[in-house]
Scaffold this motif. Structure first.
Motif, PDB file in Angstrom:
ATOM      1  N   ALA A  97      -2.366 -12.104  -4.398  1.00 43.74           N
ATOM      2  CA  ALA A  97      -2.227 -10.627  -5.039  1.00 43.74           C
ATOM      3  C   ALA A  97      -3.277 -10.232  -3.975  1.00 43.74           C
ATOM      4  O   ALA A  97      -2.700  -8.380  -4.269  1.00 43.74           O
ATOM      5  N   ALA A  98      -4.402 -10.003  -3.070  1.00 43.78           N
ATOM      6  CA  ALA A  98      -4.898  -8.967  -2.347  1.00 43.78           C
ATOM      7  C   ALA A  98      -3.576  -8.621  -1.604  1.00 43.78           C
ATOM      8  O   ALA A  98      -3.734  -6.461  -1.344  1.00 43.78           O
ATOM      9  N   ALA A  99      -2.446  -9.277  -1.024  1.00 44.06           N
ATOM     10  CA  ALA A  99      -1.397  -8.465  -0.549  1.00 44.06           C
ATOM     11  C   ALA A  99      -0.742  -7.916  -1.237  1.00 44.06           C
ATOM     12  O   ALA A  99       0.130  -7.033  -0.794  1.00 44.06           O
ATOM     13  N   GLU A 100       0.182  -8.330  -1.936  1.00 47.17           N
ATOM     14  CA  GLU A 100       0.863  -7.431  -3.195  1.00 47.17           C
ATOM     15  C   GLU A 100       0.358  -6.347  -3.532  1.00 47.17           C
ATOM     16  O   GLU A 100       1.242  -5.372  -3.568  1.00 47.17           O
ATOM     17  N   LYS A 101      -1.407  -6.093  -3.688  1.00 46.82           N
ATOM     18  CA  LYS A 101      -1.941  -4.758  -4.738  1.00 46.82           C
ATOM     19  C   LYS A 101      -1.466  -4.209  -2.837  1.00 46.82           C
ATOM     20  O   LYS A 101      -1.342  -3.234  -3.815  1.00 46.82           O
ATOM     21  N   LEU A 102      -1.705  -4.370  -1.898  1.00 46.80           N
ATOM     22  CA  LEU A 102      -1.678  -3.199  -0.377  1.00 46.80           C
ATOM     23  C   LEU A 102       0.255  -2.976  -0.739  1.00 46.80           C
ATOM     24  O   LEU A 102       0.663  -1.890  -0.130  1.00 46.80           O
ATOM     25  N   MET A 103       0.587  -4.470  -0.027  1.00 49.71           N
ATOM     26  CA  MET A 103       2.323  -3.377  -0.244  1.00 49.71           C
ATOM     27  C   MET A 103       3.084  -2.636  -1.773  1.00 49.71           C
ATOM     28  O   MET A 103       3.809  -2.076  -0.937  1.00 49.71           O
ATOM     29  N   ASP A 104       2.298  -2.556  -2.526  1.00 47.72           N
ATOM     30  CA  ASP A 104       3.059  -1.949  -3.764  1.00 47.72           C
ATOM     31  C   ASP A 104       1.776  -0.871  -4.352  1.00 47.72           C
ATOM     32  O   ASP A 104       2.247   0.135  -4.323  1.00 47.72           O
ATOM     33  N   SER A 105       1.023  -0.404  -3.197  1.00 47.05           N
ATOM     34  CA  SER A 105       0.255   0.577  -3.284  1.00 47.05           C
ATOM     35  C   SER A 105       0.851   1.220  -1.702  1.00 47.05           C
ATOM     36  O   SER A 105      -0.172   1.659  -0.861  1.00 47.05           O
ATOM     37  N   ILE A 106       0.952   3.169  -2.276  1.00 47.80           N
ATOM     38  CA  ILE A 106       1.311   4.131  -1.436  1.00 47.80           C
ATOM     39  C   ILE A 106      -0.110   4.230  -0.353  1.00 47.80           C
ATOM     40  O   ILE A 106      -0.071   4.016   0.522  1.00 47.80           O
ATOM     41  N   GLN A 107      -0.997   4.561  -1.636  1.00 46.79           N
ATOM     42  CA  GLN A 107      -2.558   5.132  -1.266  1.00 46.79           C
ATOM     43  C   GLN A 107      -3.011   4.039   0.234  1.00 46.79           C
ATOM     44  O   GLN A 107      -3.209   3.946   1.106  1.00 46.79           O
ATOM     45  N   TYR A 108      -2.559   2.827  -0.320  1.00 40.64           N
ATOM     46  CA  TYR A 108      -4.236   1.591   0.190  1.00 40.64           C
ATOM     47  C   TYR A 108      -2.765   1.331   1.879  1.00 40.64           C
ATOM     48  O   TYR A 108      -3.066   1.580   2.788  1.00 40.64           O
TER      49      TYR A 108
END
Length: 324
Positions: free
Chosen positions: A208-219
């Protein structure tokens, strides 16, 4: 060829499986005390990128054969860097010989590696694969290439034989300017990404942490900034980054350009996204971050974004490991 794979970890099992499928004799070296010592087969769910860029999904059974001999063409070693010394000691104590393929994240220098191998012929490499093993099920993905030290820099007599081993498996070899420096830089890039993942996501659920990163331009912008800093930490160890322009090109662009490009890449490249979500060994993640953090502080490199992210991420990971 006769191949010995150290342990029954994710990376060793992936390459052991494809070596065996290509017709080579593969065995695994496990200590009697290992919880996996009795394992005789693994269920394999593989997203295979060797012939199709988006990968071909397959399911199979990998028959695990245990070490039965003393002499091997190659000994494939993919363990955390801190575990290398005990592996070499065990092989030497058991009188097992062969050319070591060190496919590990090594943060030490070449002199240290030379001392560590205790006279074994060795070559440095780095896997381009990932996954996890749970309940004797190997869920993984494999790319069409493997990073390997150049022939002129490797002190082994059977380089052509090794090249044939990978060719038999339809795996191309990519040879960077200096393999050890490339490993350091790769660890630096990983540390930049992991630090942001750990800070922004749930370290108990790395997928979930990886998905969150890959889907966020800010991160992703934050990750690019952190990678710029970790690359300078690597440079402080004497590495000329000009030799690795291709590896760093994406992170030199302005973040308003690089972050959307990365987001688009993760959305389109199935294999790249898959490998990001499958790696969940928190101890490995912590090791990578700590290597870069400690070196940066020691060499007095200004890396405020990375340090702040890393401190928060390492705190979460350490807390999680203490509760286990």
């Amino acid at each position: 060829m006769k191949i010995l794979v150290i342990g029954l970890g994710t990376i060793g099992s992936i390459y052991g499986y494809v070596f065996q499928k290509a017709g080579h004799e593969v065995e695994h070296y496990l200590r009697k005390s290992s919880p996996k010592a009795a394992v005789k087969q693994l269920q394999v769910d593989l997203l295979d990128g060797r012939t199709e860029k988006d990968g071909i999904q397959s399911s199979d059974v990998y028959q695990v054969k245990h070490c039965s001999g003393k002499t091997y063409d190659f000994i494939f070693v993919s363990v955390p860097s801190g575990g290398l010394a005990s592996v070499i000691d065990s092989l030497a104590a058991d009188g097992i010989s062969g050319t070591l393929i060190l496919a590990c994240g090594i943060w030490e220098d070449r002199a240290y590696v030379d001392r560590l191998v205790k006279g074994y012929p060795y070559i440095l490499g780095y896997p381009v694969a990932g996954g996890n093993i749970r309940d004797n099920r190997l869920t993984c993905c494999l790319f069409d290439h493997f990073m390997l030290e150049r022939k002129e820099k490797a002190a082994i007599s059977n380089y052509e034989k090794l090249a044939k081993l990978f060719a038999d498996c339809q795996i191309q070899l990519e040879q960077p300017y200096d393999m050890l420096e490339w490993i350091w830089l790769h660890m630096g890039i990983n540390a930049g990404v992991i630090s942001v993942m750990g800070k922004s996501g749930d370290v108990k659920d790395t997928t979930a942490a990886a998905e969150k990163l890959m889907d966020s331009i800010q991160y992703l912008k934050e990750a690019v900034k952190a990678i710029r800093e970790t690359s300078q930490i690597v440079a402080s160890r004497g590495v000329n980054l000009k030799h690795y322009k291709n590896e760093l090109l994406a992170y030199k662009l302005p973040t308003v350009i690089s972050a959307p490009l990365m987001k688009r890449m993760f959305a389109k490249k199935v294999l790249t996204r898959k490998i990001m979500t499958l790696h969940g060994n928190t101890q490995d993640l912590l090791f990578v971050c700590k290597c870069l953090y400690d070196s940066g502080k020691k060499n007095q490199i200004a890396a405020p974004n990375f340090y702040a992210n890393c401190e928060e991420a390492m705190g979460k990971i350490t807390s999680l490991m203490e509760k286990k």
